[in-house]
Enzyme design. Structure first.
Site, PDB file in Angstrom:
ATOM      1  CD1 TRP A  82      72.514  25.138  26.361  1.00 34.99           C
ATOM      2  CD2 TRP A  82      71.027  23.977  29.111  1.00 34.99           C
ATOM      3  NE1 TRP A  82      71.228  23.700  26.584  1.00 34.99           N
ATOM      4  CE2 TRP A  82      70.781  23.306  27.672  1.00 34.99           C
ATOM      5  CE3 TRP A  82      70.385  23.419  29.983  1.00 34.99           C
ATOM      6  CZ2 TRP A  82      70.068  22.308  27.145  1.00 34.99           C
ATOM      7  CZ3 TRP A  82      69.514  22.124  29.939  1.00 34.99           C
ATOM      8  CH2 TRP A  82      69.747  21.795  28.652  1.00 34.99           C
ATOM      9  CG  HIS A  96      67.282  26.315  25.968  1.00 35.28           C
ATOM     10  ND1 HIS A  96      67.279  25.177  25.850  1.00 35.28           N
ATOM     11  CD2 HIS A  96      66.689  27.124  26.984  1.00 35.28           C
ATOM     12  CE1 HIS A  96      66.759  24.981  27.448  1.00 35.28           C
ATOM     13  NE2 HIS A  96      66.000  26.168  27.847  1.00 35.28           N
ATOM     14  NE  ARG A 102      73.228  26.864  24.799  1.00 39.14           N
ATOM     15  CZ  ARG A 102      73.102  25.610  23.942  1.00 39.14           C
ATOM     16  NH1 ARG A 102      74.366  24.744  24.545  1.00 39.14           N
ATOM     17  NH2 ARG A 102      71.690  25.042  24.162  1.00 39.14           N
ATOM     18  CD  GLN A 117      68.839  26.135  20.235  1.00 36.65           C
ATOM     19  OE1 GLN A 117      67.876  26.527  20.980  1.00 36.65           O
ATOM     20  NE2 GLN A 117      70.519  25.329  21.252  1.00 36.65           N
ATOM     21  CB  VAL A 156      62.076  15.618  26.223  1.00 34.32           C
ATOM     22  CG1 VAL A 156      61.165  15.899  25.558  1.00 34.32           C
ATOM     23  CG2 VAL A 156      63.238  15.654  26.296  1.00 34.32           C
ATOM     24  CB  ALA A 193      59.439  20.006  21.855  1.00 36.46           C
TER      25      ALA A 193
HETATM   26  C1  YSA Z   1      66.078  18.528  22.993  1.00 39.73           C
HETATM   27  C2  YSA Z   1      64.729  18.140  23.146  1.00 39.73           C
HETATM   28  C3  YSA Z   1      63.778  18.996  22.999  1.00 39.73           C
HETATM   29  O1  YSA Z   1      62.444  18.631  23.382  1.00 39.73           O
HETATM   30  C4  YSA Z   1      63.469  20.427  22.807  1.00 39.73           C
HETATM   31  C5  YSA Z   1      64.461  21.039  22.844  1.00 39.73           C
HETATM   32  C6  YSA Z   1      65.354  20.398  23.024  1.00 39.73           C
HETATM   33  C7  YSA Z   1      67.212  20.908  22.226  1.00 39.73           C
HETATM   34  C8  YSA Z   1      67.303  21.982  23.762  1.00 39.73           C
HETATM   35  N1  YSA Z   1      67.011  22.913  24.103  1.00 39.73           N
HETATM   36  C9  YSA Z   1      69.099  22.652  23.097  1.00 39.73           C
HETATM   37  O2  YSA Z   1      69.089  23.383  22.838  1.00 39.73           O
HETATM   38  N2  YSA Z   1      69.826  21.236  23.626  1.00 39.73           N
HETATM   39  S1  YSA Z   1      70.924  21.448  22.238  1.00 39.73           S
HETATM   40  O3  YSA Z   1      72.338  22.176  24.145  1.00 39.73           O
HETATM   41  O4  YSA Z   1      71.594  20.684  22.559  1.00 39.73           O
HETATM   42  O5  YSA Z   1      71.681  22.478  21.758  1.00 39.73           O
HETATM   43  C10 YSA Z   1      70.200  22.591  20.227  1.00 39.73           C
HETATM   44  C11 YSA Z   1      70.995  22.505  19.360  1.00 39.73           C
HETATM   45  O6  YSA Z   1      72.093  23.894  19.097  1.00 39.73           O
HETATM   46  C12 YSA Z   1      72.657  21.971  18.805  1.00 39.73           C
HETATM   47  O7  YSA Z   1      71.998  20.888  18.132  1.00 39.73           O
HETATM   48  C13 YSA Z   1      73.323  22.620  17.755  1.00 39.73           C
HETATM   49  O8  YSA Z   1      73.111  22.194  16.366  1.00 39.73           O
HETATM   50  C14 YSA Z   1      73.340  23.753  18.003  1.00 39.73           C
HETATM   51  N3  YSA Z   1      74.749  24.574  19.355  1.00 39.73           N
HETATM   52  C15 YSA Z   1      74.235  24.093  20.893  1.00 39.73           C
HETATM   53  N4  YSA Z   1      75.301  24.614  20.979  1.00 39.73           N
HETATM   54  C16 YSA Z   1      76.047  25.676  20.063  1.00 39.73           C
HETATM   55  C17 YSA Z   1      74.773  25.429  18.471  1.00 39.73           C
HETATM   56  N5  YSA Z   1      75.274  25.735  17.933  1.00 39.73           N
HETATM   57  C18 YSA Z   1      76.630  26.305  17.648  1.00 39.73           C
HETATM   58  N6  YSA Z   1      77.286  27.307  18.984  1.00 39.73           N
HETATM   59  C19 YSA Z   1      77.146  26.516  19.815  1.00 39.73           C
HETATM   60  N7  YSA Z   1      78.029  26.750  21.008  1.00 39.73           N
END
Ligand code: YSA
Length: 350
Positions: A160, A181, A207, A221, A264, A318
């Protein structure tokens, strides 16, 4: 030689003739000045001669004078009224509205595709008892990272790339940031209430990363959190499976694979079978047959402890997903940058 009486009748004849030709109020005023004007009007000019006439002639001329004066006055009043009526009629017809013309269509706005998707996601979870809460976009380092088992030197922070805000704590660290997030809201919600918890958190995240067809630096999100006595991984699977079928159709297949998120244990990513190829493999799914739609897992005992929940009594799951990515899958959108480019050609399709 003509008498004053003859002259009076002559003036009356001319005046009435001319009055018949008067076509507007300006010309009417001109007429009034010419014939009735106090100073040099033709009728007052004649009347000035009355007192000098011999008695017999004066009587007859006086009667005629009175008659002509009132004839001109009433002709003037009538003409004036007629001109005013004509003026009103003219204005009415100039300003007339054709009620049979087709109306102009009012431009009605629509909901942004992200908003629509957010609402659909919320509606899919609502019947399972999730309530919606929102949280701050400017967040403390503590909620965004520390409380989620991501300490300062933890390599997971690399995932992140963070936009830090100008602020300093006692140790000279910058504690304020734009949340990367929606997971910090897990901690805030648990701090504020005792179990059972079942919340959904839609919101904007930020981000510091280069944009491309599937990455934006500002996007949305939706976070989900459920904590209670006896919540198991089976509840996580059942809830997300129900969501996937409500959102993507009753035949949807779902896949869970191990993944790592520091907050998690165990962690998973969830995928649905690809719309384009039904699992056979195509360009949309990178030949894998699966589309990843979210991260999820069982809430880490360390996170529960930190908010004062006893992990021997309470467990929870979650998840977090990106609504733009989901909208892209559902509508076949090939580039995430369309969402916030303010291009009406794109937006009006929804
Ligand atoms: C994971 C476990 C948990 O118990 C709860 C939440 C999470 C998610 C975690 N907080 C997270 O942010 N994961 S992630 O970085 O993979 O992003 C989650 C989702 O956000 C991705 O599956 C994607 O759909 C979206 N995302 C991530 N980066 C992005 C984006 N969408 C658009 N542009 C980006 N740069």
């Amino acid at each position: 030689m003509s008498t004053l009486t003859d002259e009076l009748i002559d003036v009356e004849t001319r005046a009435l003739e001319e009055l018949g030709r008067v076509a507007d109020v300006d010309a009417l005023e001109q007429w009034r000045v010419t014939y009735q004007g106090r100073r040099h009007g033709r009728l007052p000019n004649l009347l000035e001669r009355l007192p000098a006439l011999p008695v017999e002639e004066r009587r007859e001329a006086g009667r005629q004078a009175n008659r002509v004066r009132s004839a001109l006055e009433s002709a003037y009043t009538e003409r004036r009224a007629a001109l005013e009526r004509a003026h009103v009629t003219q204005r009415l017809s100039a300003e007339a509205i054709d009620v049979t013309l087709p109306g102009r269509r009012a431009h009605s706005g629509g909901l942004h595709p992200t908003t629509r998707t957010l609402r659909e996601i919320i509606e899919a979870f609502r019947p399972m008892g999730f309530r919606v809460v929102e949280g701050p976009e400017v967040e403390w380092d503590y909620y965004n990272f520390e409380a989620l088992n991501i300490p300062a030197d933890h390599p997971a922070r690399d995932q992140w790339d963070t936009l830090w805000l100008d602020s300093e704590d006692d140790e000279g660290k910058r504690p304020l940031l734009l949340r990367t997030h929606t997971s910090p809201m897990q901690v805030r919600v648990m701090e504020a209430q005792q179990p059972p918890v079942r919340v959904l958190v839609p919101g904007r995240v930020f981000r510091h990363e280069a944009t491309d067809a599937s990455h934006e630096s500002v996007f949305f999100q939706v976070e989900g959190l459920a904590v209670d006595r006896g919540v198991t991984f089976a509840d996580l699977k059942g809830t997300l499976y129900t969501f996937a079928r409500r959102m993507f159709g009753p035949d949807r297949r779902v896949r869970f694979r191990c993944d790592f998120f520091p907050f998690v244990e165990p962690g998973v990513d969830m995928a649905i079978d690809c719309f384009g190829c039904r699992g056979a493999g195509c360009r949309t799914c990178g030949q894998s047959g699966w589309l990843e739609i979210m991260g999820a897992g069982m809430v880490h005992p360390g996170v529960l402890k930190r908010v004062g929940y006893d992990p021997d009594i309470y467990t929870g799951f979650a998840f977090g997903m990106g609504p733009e990515r989901i909208a892209m899958l559902r509508h076949g959108i090939d580039d995430i940058r369309h969402f916030y480019a303010n291009d009406l050609g794109f937006l009006e399709q929804f």
